[in-house]
Design an enzyme around this catalytic site. Structure first.
Site, short mmCIF file in Angstrom:
data_model
loop_
_atom_site.label_atom_id
_atom_site.label_comp_id
_atom_site.label_asym_id
_atom_site.label_seq_id
_atom_site.Cartn_x
_atom_site.Cartn_y
_atom_site.Cartn_z
N GLU A 246 19.59 -23.49 0.42
CA GLU A 246 19.37 -22.30 -0.46
C GLU A 246 17.52 -22.35 -1.26
O GLU A 246 16.99 -23.81 -1.34
CB GLU A 246 20.01 -22.86 -1.54
N ASP A 454 28.35 -38.87 3.12
CA ASP A 454 29.40 -38.15 3.86
C ASP A 454 29.08 -36.87 2.64
O ASP A 454 29.54 -37.15 1.26
CB ASP A 454 30.61 -38.86 3.51
N HIS A 552 15.09 -15.87 -8.05
CA HIS A 552 15.79 -15.63 -7.32
C HIS A 552 15.31 -14.44 -6.47
O HIS A 552 15.97 -14.75 -4.75
CB HIS A 552 17.43 -16.38 -7.41
#
Length: 562
Positions: A246, A454, A552
């Site tokens: 991202e 995990d 973004h």
């Protein structure tokens, strides 16, 4: 970092064609391709005769010596028949040692193989003298990461594709993990008709994942790792590794770290440290289930139960037991410390010991499952939000007014108002469970992937409430994150892989702590909380300043067209 190179082991020692009368019988143990029999039975017949002589001589000598012992005759007095038996025993024993290659020359099979290899080698050298090597293909024709399958491996690829050879057994049969991955990959492409050209195979230690991380590998996925920081936390500086695809995430977290550093750093406190497991058992009546509940929660019973539980590991130490009843079903939530391991396997072993112990006094107890979801693992659950699971951490910092203005490009009043309406009120309107934050899961996931945790435990580990308040007469900003269930470890699982171990080493928490058991895993949990604090601070500032969409559009859109 240089990875360990796996030596390739040839499938067969001969290189005959498919139509050759001598087929690849010595390729892989326990894999049958309907091969022809050995055309030379003489060595096998000689071996059978030698075995017969060997065991006959041993039997004769044992019977003879038994009779001597019964009749009190001296064993050192040897008759002619015993002497012949001893000579036969010695001769057959020496032959067998030589046949199996323990002493002396190679057995007939290996001699045949070596002779065949020498003939093929000479033939190949002669052929090479008369073959003109074609020029290499142009650079555009060369594909990255080519997968080369030998003629011997081609037989195995066909077997896997046709279902005659189990794909999962390649590592154990071949003894070469990288070769097994290449063969499985080629077979998969033939079965599906789809190419895996973009999936890397080379430059990975497949032996390191055998039996612990991933089964039936065909390659690995590349995830870029960025560094945010330095994060000044509890007086120490950390360079935080984040594995993510991202855009803006690392840059935003880095800006938050900068603001925290300029304001004197953040502090953290580990409130609780205990992994949980909750089995479910059933009785014939609810009254009987309640009797076990009262026994388990009785302080007088705790020491006895803890003794049974703690036998599973030198690090596992039972802390609490809390029970819940649903009719005649009993859910027992065990909480224990697990040292520097995340501890799921450790606590499960301890719970099994307790169940075995309880079965003596409660023989009518029917064990339904070692996990009854009252734990609760990899699911959003109020019990984790309230009681905690793994490490419960609170992290805070006071960001100075000038830092809010210059670094974060906003003001304290706007941040406080946005946090109340977005993270608190907005999440409550959505009925959020542990989601009273802006994007804690972003930072937790990136850190988990980078450090070998995990990734699925990001679900409960991202439970977080972000608080913001104006302090020092409204000039400065007090920000805190409270995370009740950060589940991390620095030993076991993916932490043993080279890349993930390097990231743990960067943070100074690789492996188990030599001084205080569990210190490294607790330290990693505080880094996670500190990074979340930085990420929350930066993202909330971007939203308050109206910069989110603009950032973004600038950093999270690639100009490279596929």
């Amino acid at each position: 970092m240089e990875l360990k190179q796996i030596q390739q082991i040839p499938l067969t020692s001969t290189s005959t064609s498919i139509s050759s009368p001598v087929k690849h019988k010595k390729s892989i143990t326990n894999i049958d391709y309907s091969f022809s029999e050995n055309p030379n039975p003489a060595p096998s017949l000689l071996l059978y005769l030698t075995n017969a002589v060997f065991f006959a001589a041993v039997y004769f000598l044992l019977v003879s010596w038994r009779d001597k012992i019964r009749h009190s005759k001296p064993l050192h007095v040897i008759s002619s028949s015993e002497m012949a038996a001893l000579l036969a025993f010695a001769a057959s024993f020496v032959y067998l040692l030589g046949f199996f290659g323990i002493i002396g020359s190679n057995p007939p099979q290996e001699q045949e193989q070596q002779e065949e290899e020498e003939k093929l080698k000479k033939k190949k050298e002669n052929d090479d003298d008369h073959v003109v090597t074609p020029p290499p293909p142009p650079p555009a024709a060369i594909k990255s990461d080519p997968i080369i399958i030998s003629s011997d491996d081609e037989e195995i690829v066909k077997g896997v594709a046709e279902g005659r050879i189990p794909s999962y057994s390649l590592e154990s049969k071949l003894g070469d993990c990288k070769r097994a991955a290449a063969i499985r990959r080629k077979a998969l492409e033939r079965i599906t008709g789809k190419s895996l050209d973009g999936l890397p195979l080379e430059s990975f230690d497949y032996e390191s994942i055998l039996g612990q991380c991933c089964e039936m590998p065909v390659g690995y996925v590349q995830i870029p790792v960025g560094i945010a920081g330095p994060l000044l936390l509890d007086g120490e500086e950390y360079s935080v590794p984040m594995a993510t695809t991202e855009g803006c995430l690392v840059a935003s977290t880095n800006r938050g770290c900068k603001a925290i550093y300029a304001s004197g750093g953040a502090t953290s406190v580990v409130l609780r440290d205990g992994m949980t497991r909750a089995p479910v058992v059933r009785f014939s009546t609810a009254k009987r289930a309640a009797q076990l509940k009262l026994f388990l929660e009785d302080p007088l019973s705790f020491d006895t139960i803890a003794t049974a539980f703690n036998k599973s590991s030198r690090f596992a130490r039972l802390q609490t037991i809390k029970c819940a009843i649903a009719g005649k079903n009993l859910y027992m939530r065990f909480t224990c410390s697990t040292g520097d391991a995340m501890g799921m396997n450790m606590v499960s072993k301890g719970v099994q010991n307790v169940l075995d112990f309880l079965q003596t006094d409660f023989p009518d107890m029917d064990i339904i499952g070692i996990s009854g979801n009252f734990c609760s693992d990899k699911k959003p659950a109020a019990v984790n939000w309230i009681e905690g699971r793994g490490k419960s951490v609170v992290c805070e910092a006071i960001i100075k007014e000038e830092v809010v203005n210059k670094v974060l490009k906003t003001d304290v009043a706007s941040l406080v108002e946005l946090n109340m309406l977005k993270n608190l009120t907005g999440s409550a309107m959505a009925g959020a469970l542990g989601g009273f934050n802006a994007h804690a899961a972003n930072i937790v996931s990136a850190l988990y992937i980078a450090t070998g945790q995990d990734p699925a435990q990001n679900i409960e580990s991202s439970h977080c409430i972000t608080m913001m308040e104006a302090v020092n007469e409204g000039k400065d900003l007090h920000i805190s994150v409270t995370m009740p269930s950060i589940e991390v470890g620095t030993v076991g699982g993916g932490t043993q892989l080279a890349s993930q171990a390097a990231c743990l080493n960067l943070l100074g928490v690789k492996g188990a702590s030599n001084k205080v058991p569990g210190a490294n895993s607790r330290r990693l949990a505080t880094v996670v909380a500190g990074a979340v604090l930085a990420g929350e601070l930066s993202l909330m500032s971007a939203i308050a300043a109206g910069q989110l969409v603009k950032s973004h559009m600038k950093y999270n859109r690639s100009s490279n067209k596929p």
